[in-house]
Design an enzyme around this catalytic site. Structure first.
Site, short mmCIF file in Angstrom:
data_model
loop_
_atom_site.label_atom_id
_atom_site.label_comp_id
_atom_site.label_asym_id
_atom_site.label_seq_id
_atom_site.Cartn_x
_atom_site.Cartn_y
_atom_site.Cartn_z
N SER A 42 0.84 -1.20 0.00
CA SER A 42 0.00 0.00 0.00
C SER A 42 0.87 1.25 0.00
O SER A 42 2.02 1.22 0.45
CB SER A 42 -0.89 -0.02 1.26
OG SER A 42 -1.71 1.11 1.33
N GLY A 45 4.96 2.29 0.64
CA GLY A 45 5.70 1.02 0.57
C GLY A 45 5.59 0.41 -0.82
O GLY A 45 6.57 -0.14 -1.35
N THR A 134 3.22 -1.81 17.01
CA THR A 134 3.35 -2.10 15.58
C THR A 134 4.47 -1.28 14.94
O THR A 134 5.37 -1.83 14.29
CB THR A 134 2.03 -1.77 14.85
OG1 THR A 134 0.98 -2.49 15.48
CG2 THR A 134 2.10 -2.10 13.38
N TYR A 183 -4.68 8.03 27.05
CA TYR A 183 -4.49 7.69 25.64
C TYR A 183 -4.99 8.82 24.75
O TYR A 183 -6.07 9.37 24.97
CB TYR A 183 -5.25 6.41 25.28
CG TYR A 183 -5.17 6.07 23.81
CD1 TYR A 183 -4.02 5.49 23.28
CD2 TYR A 183 -6.22 6.38 22.93
CE1 TYR A 183 -3.93 5.21 21.92
CE2 TYR A 183 -6.13 6.10 21.57
CZ TYR A 183 -4.98 5.51 21.08
OH TYR A 183 -4.87 5.24 19.74
N1 LIG Z 1 0.91 9.24 4.35
C1 LIG Z 1 1.39 10.21 5.12
O1 LIG Z 1 0.91 11.38 5.08
C2 LIG Z 1 2.51 9.95 6.07
C3 LIG Z 1 3.07 11.03 6.77
C4 LIG Z 1 4.10 10.78 7.66
C5 LIG Z 1 4.57 9.50 7.85
N2 LIG Z 1 3.99 8.47 7.17
C6 LIG Z 1 4.50 7.10 7.44
O2 LIG Z 1 4.72 6.45 6.21
C7 LIG Z 1 4.59 5.04 6.38
C8 LIG Z 1 3.80 4.46 5.22
O3 LIG Z 1 2.48 4.93 5.32
P1 LIG Z 1 1.51 5.10 4.08
O4 LIG Z 1 1.13 6.52 4.03
O5 LIG Z 1 2.05 4.44 2.88
O6 LIG Z 1 0.23 4.30 4.64
P2 LIG Z 1 -0.58 3.03 4.11
O7 LIG Z 1 -0.94 3.19 2.70
O8 LIG Z 1 -1.67 2.82 5.11
O9 LIG Z 1 0.49 1.88 4.23
C9 LIG Z 1 0.86 1.39 5.48
C10 LIG Z 1 1.37 0.00 5.33
O10 LIG Z 1 1.67 -0.53 6.63
C11 LIG Z 1 1.07 -1.80 6.72
N3 LIG Z 1 0.79 -2.22 8.08
C12 LIG Z 1 -0.06 -1.67 8.97
N4 LIG Z 1 -0.09 -2.42 10.09
C13 LIG Z 1 0.76 -3.46 9.88
C14 LIG Z 1 1.13 -4.59 10.62
N5 LIG Z 1 0.61 -4.86 11.84
N6 LIG Z 1 2.02 -5.45 10.11
C15 LIG Z 1 2.54 -5.24 8.87
N7 LIG Z 1 2.21 -4.21 8.11
C16 LIG Z 1 1.31 -3.33 8.60
C17 LIG Z 1 -0.21 -1.67 5.92
O11 LIG Z 1 -0.75 -2.95 5.67
P3 LIG Z 1 -2.35 -3.15 5.44
O12 LIG Z 1 -2.64 -2.57 4.09
O13 LIG Z 1 -2.51 -4.63 5.51
O14 LIG Z 1 -3.05 -2.43 6.54
C18 LIG Z 1 0.34 -0.95 4.71
O15 LIG Z 1 1.00 -1.86 3.87
C19 LIG Z 1 3.98 4.84 7.75
O16 LIG Z 1 4.99 4.40 8.65
C20 LIG Z 1 3.50 6.23 8.15
O17 LIG Z 1 3.52 6.43 9.55
C21 LIG Z 1 3.00 8.66 6.28
#
Ligand SMILES: NC(=O)c1ccc[n+]([C@@H]2O[C@H](COP(=O)([O-])OP(=O)(O)OC[C@H]3O[C@@H](n4cnc5c(N)ncnc54)[C@H](OP(=O)(O)O)[C@@H]3O)[C@@H](O)[C@H]2O)c1
Length: 304
Positions: A42, A45, A134, A183
């Site tokens: 997703s 990643g 996590t 929390y």
């Molecule tokens: N998007 C933003 O604005 C933003 C800003 C700052 C930092 N980030 C960081 O960027 C990173 C990527 O986020 P994204 O925006 O690409 O979000 P995303 O599209 O929600 O992708 C998150 C990924 O993490 C996986 N994941 C969640 N829980 C998990 C678990 N228990 N075990 C294994 N995988 C798990 C999800 O799997 P599922 O699809 O199965 O849930 C998904 O593949 C995150 O660490 C986030 O904190 C994002």
């Protein structure tokens, strides 16, 4: 292009807010390199998986389940290997590291990308608040389980966030890791992202005297599936979208840059945003907190 992007210039690296993962790897061959990315199914990643494979790397893509990882790997070209790695389930993380160790693969980068954000109600895994568990503990177990496989010049890249500033004073609520003393969806998400910075810092310290590096990144603000747990976040992303949001290719740029750039061979223990070194909140650089978090994480990892 967002409105904000029009006003942002490139930084000293030659890249900036508007750079994409393809641009930061332009002209780079990653043939012969192996890199692992968590949460490959997703958002950032998936784009990271695609671009690393496009540049010739063999990419181990992990996701909560093998099916999700396999599906994502099947959509990108190049050499990919799918593995299950549910970061909230230490048994799954250890099975993942055991698979990598068993085949003796040397890793040139581990990109700890997966994460959850803004859970409205307190949830726990193994007695610990779920975002902390996590986003931090899962990756702590993963990286430590793979250290023997990390090449002599291997890089660890931790996905943090500018949202680390929402953590409580001092960053980590060591007496409240289960959330029982209070929390907040954003305070605890901030804590988990604060932990990602501290983890990179302490790992970098432990890498001193080697050619291995560890850094943390803020990818920008990008509309992905990350907001799926939080209505407020979904509304926020919709409102600020035209003003502030990066695209997914732009959002994946900083982690891909930090994992691959030849300019960063000796750069370690830093925090990056928009493909350049940036400053996190001052207490996120505290070596004592970083060391304390490491020791407590070791204790937690030893009991789950
Ligand atoms: N998007 C933003 O604005 C933003 C800003 C700052 C930092 N980030 C960081 O960027 C990173 C990527 O986020 P994204 O925006 O690409 O979000 P995303 O599209 O929600 O992708 C998150 C990924 O993490 C996986 N994941 C969640 N829980 C998990 C678990 N228990 N075990 C294994 N995988 C798990 C999800 O799997 P599922 O699809 O199965 O849930 C998904 O593949 C995150 O660490 C986030 O904190 C994002």
């Amino acid at each position: 292009m967002s409105i904000y992007e029009r006003f942002k210039s490139k930084g000293p690296s030659g890249f900036g807010y508007g750079s994409t993962a393809e641009e930061v790897t332009g002209g780079l061959s990653l043939e012969g390199k192996t890199m692992l990315v968590t949460g490959c199914n997703s958002g950032l990643g998936k784009e990271t998986l695609r671009v690393l494979a496009l540049r010739g790397a063999r990419v181990i893509g992990t996701a909560r389940t093998f099916e999700k990882a396999h599906q994502a790997c099947a959509t990108v070209g190049g050499q990919t290997v799918a593995l299950a790695c549910d970061l909230s389930d230490p048994a799954s993380v250890r099975a993942c590291t055991a698979s990598v160790v068993a085949v003796g693969i040397q890793l040139d980068a581990i990109i700890c990308n997966a994460g959850i954000m803004g859970l409205p109600k307190l949830e726990r895994a193994h007695g610990y608040e779920l975002q902390f568990f996590t986003n931090h503990i899962g990756h702590f177990i993963l990286v430590n389980g793979l250290l023997e496989q990390l090449s002599a010049t291997g890089r660890v890249v931790m996905l943090s966030s500018a949202a680390h500033i929402q953590a409580a004073k001092g960053g980590i609520e060591f007496d409240n890791l289960d959330g029982s003393k209070g929390y907040g969806a954003w305070r605890q998400y901030g804590q988990s992202k604060f932990a990602n910075i501290l983890f990179a810092k302490e790992l970098a310290r432990r890498f001193t005297g080697t050619q291995r590096t560890a850094n943390a990144v803020h990818p920008g603000i990008i509309k992905t599936n990350l907001a799926r747990h939080n209505l407020g976040a979904r509304i926020f992303y919709d409102i600020i979208g035209p003003i502030l949001l990066k695209t997914v290719p732009q959002g994946a740029a900083t982690q891909v840059y930090v994992a691959t750039s030849p300019a960063l061979v000796t750069v370690s223990g830093k925090y990056f945003a928009d493909c350049n070194i940036a400053a996190p909140r001052a207490d996120a650089e505290d070596p004592v907190t970083a060391n304390t978090l490491w020791k407590i994480s070791e204790q937690i990892a030893g009991t789950v």
